[in-house]
Design an enzyme around this catalytic site. Structure first.
Site, mmCIF file in Angstrom:
data_model
loop_
_atom_site.group_PDB
_atom_site.id
_atom_site.type_symbol
_atom_site.label_atom_id
_atom_site.label_comp_id
_atom_site.label_asym_id
_atom_site.label_seq_id
_atom_site.Cartn_x
_atom_site.Cartn_y
_atom_site.Cartn_z
ATOM 1 N N ASN A 1 32.962 24.045 55.854
ATOM 2 C CA ASN A 1 32.551 23.459 54.582
ATOM 3 C C ASN A 1 33.347 24.116 53.475
ATOM 4 O O ASN A 1 32.992 25.182 52.971
ATOM 5 C CB ASN A 1 31.050 23.652 54.363
ATOM 6 C CG ASN A 1 30.239 22.836 55.346
ATOM 7 O OD1 ASN A 1 30.120 21.625 55.195
ATOM 8 N ND2 ASN A 1 29.744 23.493 56.386
ATOM 9 N N GLU A 2 34.424 23.478 53.114
ATOM 10 C CA GLU A 2 35.349 24.036 52.125
ATOM 11 C C GLU A 2 34.783 23.846 50.719
ATOM 12 O O GLU A 2 33.825 23.099 50.522
ATOM 13 C CB GLU A 2 36.691 23.293 52.237
ATOM 14 C CG GLU A 2 37.402 23.483 53.567
ATOM 15 C CD GLU A 2 38.022 24.863 53.714
ATOM 16 O OE1 GLU A 2 37.646 25.799 52.984
ATOM 17 O OE2 GLU A 2 38.904 25.009 54.589
ATOM 18 N N PRO A 3 35.378 24.528 49.723
ATOM 19 C CA PRO A 3 34.948 24.333 48.340
ATOM 20 C C PRO A 3 34.830 22.839 48.029
ATOM 21 O O PRO A 3 35.690 22.044 48.430
ATOM 22 C CB PRO A 3 36.064 24.988 47.539
ATOM 23 C CG PRO A 3 36.570 26.060 48.441
ATOM 24 C CD PRO A 3 36.445 25.518 49.836
ATOM 25 N N SER B 1 32.018 21.286 48.966
ATOM 26 C CA SER B 1 30.920 20.827 49.832
ATOM 27 C C SER B 1 29.596 21.205 49.175
ATOM 28 O O SER B 1 29.375 22.370 48.863
ATOM 29 C CB SER B 1 30.984 21.532 51.189
ATOM 30 O OG SER B 1 32.255 21.400 51.769
ATOM 31 N N THR C 1 42.762 28.190 54.008
ATOM 32 C CA THR C 1 42.189 28.239 55.362
ATOM 33 C C THR C 1 43.282 27.984 56.396
ATOM 34 O O THR C 1 43.353 28.656 57.429
ATOM 35 C CB THR C 1 41.093 27.153 55.495
ATOM 36 O OG1 THR C 1 40.129 27.382 54.481
ATOM 37 C CG2 THR C 1 40.452 27.164 56.856
#
Ligand code: GLP
Length: 641
Positions: free
Chosen positions: A162-164, A166, A181
């Site tokens: 869940n990247e920025p 999310s 990432t």
């Protein structure tokens, strides 16, 4: 409070955060909790549902669970697992797939039933992704929901993938990976261009549904994002901060990962502190930075207004404190990292005698040495010391395939010109092995050997520039590295005895080493543990009582100014030498021009930025202005780090 906790002070913190002296202690705490739940459920004839994570972080936890299974009879027969995520596009038997990772690190070593393990399917067709994600969620619900969810954290603040961006309501879905990432995964995939661009991950909402959450984090690289998650407002730019909304979430972290929490970084801001000399130095240097003044211009008001009134009372006045701190910082600076012969050394970082010294530079991989202390190495050699550089590992995993092809073409041509069938045969065989391995296959022994030789050549060429004789460049090729791959290294007696042999042969007066505070599974950290174990074995040797250990911080980081016990300033010319030394490591250039464009930097200018910024901080504190500084911290093995 458990004995192995450093402290459990939680003011300012919005998530219960337990700081352990090391990752092993934290993992044993979490493994005990998991085992106790499994046992209770097993006795009641009920299943336990675990949410699992991948990455280096949980590896020790899994090793502990395997140990409990083998030695204490912990049974996983009745355990159901759900993994957080999987790279999209990778099959389960791809060496970097999370399915394969889980098989290798846990599933294959305990009595889990294969049908009870769930990892999102990375190969599902695009049009079926949505349904497949819903089915995953449904399977979690059908199992009764997750009892305990294990989490790591990425440097972007991601949990799972869940990247920025999310939010807290997100569910299992296909996501695009952040460039940071992908860069962090580049080493595993042997190049950023090979890292998948997408992944399937449980959502933040899915994670928050678990009944109990444990987030684990080790090493200083995680410290900034960890502090933001624990102390900042919940925000989708740091998805881990949404864990604040869960009422049974624990962060179990080591001291290095806790380094940016207020209670660790600025303890005087959150409560009374013991004003040890280290604490005074740390706080006054911080104060100077905060109010943007050099040390000698700090006033009583500056101290009083920034939570340091009690320090002022203890020391009398700002005037005394400022002078003390100025002198302490001034005395860290030396152009004589091996000590200045025939000089008063009472306020110098390194002793004058003996001269010359036997100096051992320990570099986890080739290039760490010149990157972190190339200027100091050059100085030591120039000042007549007996300098040996020892590369703990060959670094062969970091060499891209095209460099091997070039090397074997050279061997082939030389072989053909000289009609040497052995060389020709070897070159052909390596070429065939390269062709057979494909993009993601494992390197054979021969390929790794050639890659290691390439790095040896680069290391020698760099050492030559720094005026260190070829005979004093040593390659230990520690077995843990030669027999392992990233995230799966295990060190042991053979590694330690190779290090002991080197130490006993050289009997150094000073050792320059690194690895403290790094991710415990990293090559750098393992090399440090090997050194630590070797030093313990040498404890009764005479030389050890007259040996100082200077720690460098990197690669990729530099000590904070208040931590530096020896600051070696470099002139513009010397700095130039260092950079040329780094240039010799040609296989370590950033492989992707687009990465270079995006980040604007690769290891070569990152090293210069670090050294320049240390020099600027010294300047800001009111000390002399230098081009660059390499910093070292004296290691006292008896004191907790
Ligand atoms: C990946 C995983 C995360 C993990 C993170 C940190 O992005 N999807 O679940 O927490 O990496 O990895 P490491 O533990 O290796 O630092």
């Amino acid at each position: 409070m458990a004995d192995n906790l450093i402290s459990s002070y939680t003011q300012e913190e919005r998530i219960k955060t337990l700081i352990y002296s090391d990752a092993a202690d934290a993992c044993s705490h979490v493994a005990t909790e998991i085992a106790s739940l499994i046992r209770t459920r097993n006795e009641a004839g009920k299943a336990t549902v675990l949410g699992l994570a991948t990455g280096s972080t949980p590896v020790r936890l899994y090793r502990e669970l395997i140990r409990m299974h083998r030695e204490e009879g912990l049974s996983f027969q009745n355990v159901i697992t759900f993994n957080l995520d999987e790279y999209y596009g990778l099959s389960g038997d791809h060496p970097e797939s999370y399915r394969r990772f889980m098989q290798d690190q846990l599933f294959d070593h305990v009595d889990l039933k294969l049908e009870n393990t769930h990892v999102p399917d990375g190969l599902v067709e695009r049009e079926d992704v949505f349904t497949s994600c819903q089915t995953y969620e449904e399977a979690i619900r059908a199992a009764g929901g997750i009892d305990i969810q294990i989490l790591g954290i990425g440097r972007t603040g991601h949990i799972g993938f869940n990247e920025p961006g999310s939010d807290a309501q997100t569910r299992t879905r296909l996501v695009t990976l952040d460039s940071l990432t992908r860069r962090d995964a580049a080493r595993d995939f042997l190049g950023e261009e090979n890292v998948p661009r997408h992944a399937i991950t449980m959502g933040v909402g899915t994670i928050l549904d678990a009944r109990k959450l444990y987030l684990l984090a080790w090493g200083e690289a995680k410290a900034p994002v960890l502090a933001e998650s624990v102390e900042g407002e919940p925000t989708d730019s740091i998805p881990a901060s949404f864990l604040q909304q869960h009422d049974d979430c624990e962060f179990c972290i080591d001291l290095a990962a806790a380094g940016h929490l207020t209670r660790v970084r600025y303890p005087w801001l959150v409560g009374p502190v013991e004003w040890t000399p280290e604490m005074v130095r740390k706080s006054v240097v911080w104060l100077a930075g905060k109010v943007e003044k050099p040390l000698l211009k700090l006033t009583d008001e500056d101290y009083a207004e920034n939570g340091m009134a009690d320090l002022l009372t203890e020391k009398g006045s700002a005037y005394n404190l400022n002078i003390d701190l100025f002198n302490i910082t001034q005395h860290t600076i030396t152009g004589w990292p091996g000590g200045k012969p025939n000089a008063d050394d009472s306020s110098r970082p390194e002793r004058a005698n003996p001269f010359p010294k036997r100096s051992l530079i320990l570099s986890p991989e080739p290039m760490d040495d010149v990157y972190c202390l190339g200027g100091t190495m050059h100085r030591l050699a120039n000042q007549g010391h007996d300098v040996t550089v020892a590369y703990a590992t060959s670094g062969n995993l970091a060499v891209p395939d095209p460099d091997v092809r070039r090397a074997i073409e050279l061997i082939m041509e030389v072989g053909q010109e000289r009609e040497n069938q052995d060389d020709i045969g070897f070159a052909r065989s390596v070429e065939e092995q390269l062709n057979a391995k494909g993009q993601f296959g494992e390197d054979t022994r021969d390929i790794r050997h050639v890659k290691g030789l390439i790095r040896r050549g680069e290391a020698r060429s760099s050492a030559r520039l720094l005026e260190i004789p070829a005979g004093q460049v040593r390659f230990l090729d520690l077995p843990f590295y030669e027999e392992g791959r990233y995230r799966r290294f295990k060190w042991g007696d053979a590694d330690v005895s190779a290090m002991v042999n080197l130490l006993e042969e050289l009997k150094p007066h000073q050792i320059f080493a690194t690895g403290l505070g790094h991710d415990p599974l990293s090559v750098t950290s393992i090399c440090f543990e090997v050194l630590r174990a070797a030093l313990n074995e040498c404890a009764n040797s005479e030389w050890i009582s007259d040996c100082r250990i200077w720690l460098y911080r990197g690669p990729g980081a530099e000590w904070d100014t208040h931590e530096i016990d020896m600051a070696v300033p470099l002139s513009p010319d010397e700095f130039e030498y260092k950079i040329r030394g780094i240039y010799q490591h040609q296989t370590q250039r950033s492989q992707s021009p687009s990465t270079l464009r995006k980040s604007g930097s690769d290891s070569w200018n990152l090293a210069s930025q670090l050294n320049r910024s240390t020099a600027e901080t010294y300047d800001d504190l009111g000390l002399a202005e230098y081009e660059a500084i390499e910093g070292f911290k004296l290691w006292n093995a008896d004191k907790p780090e």
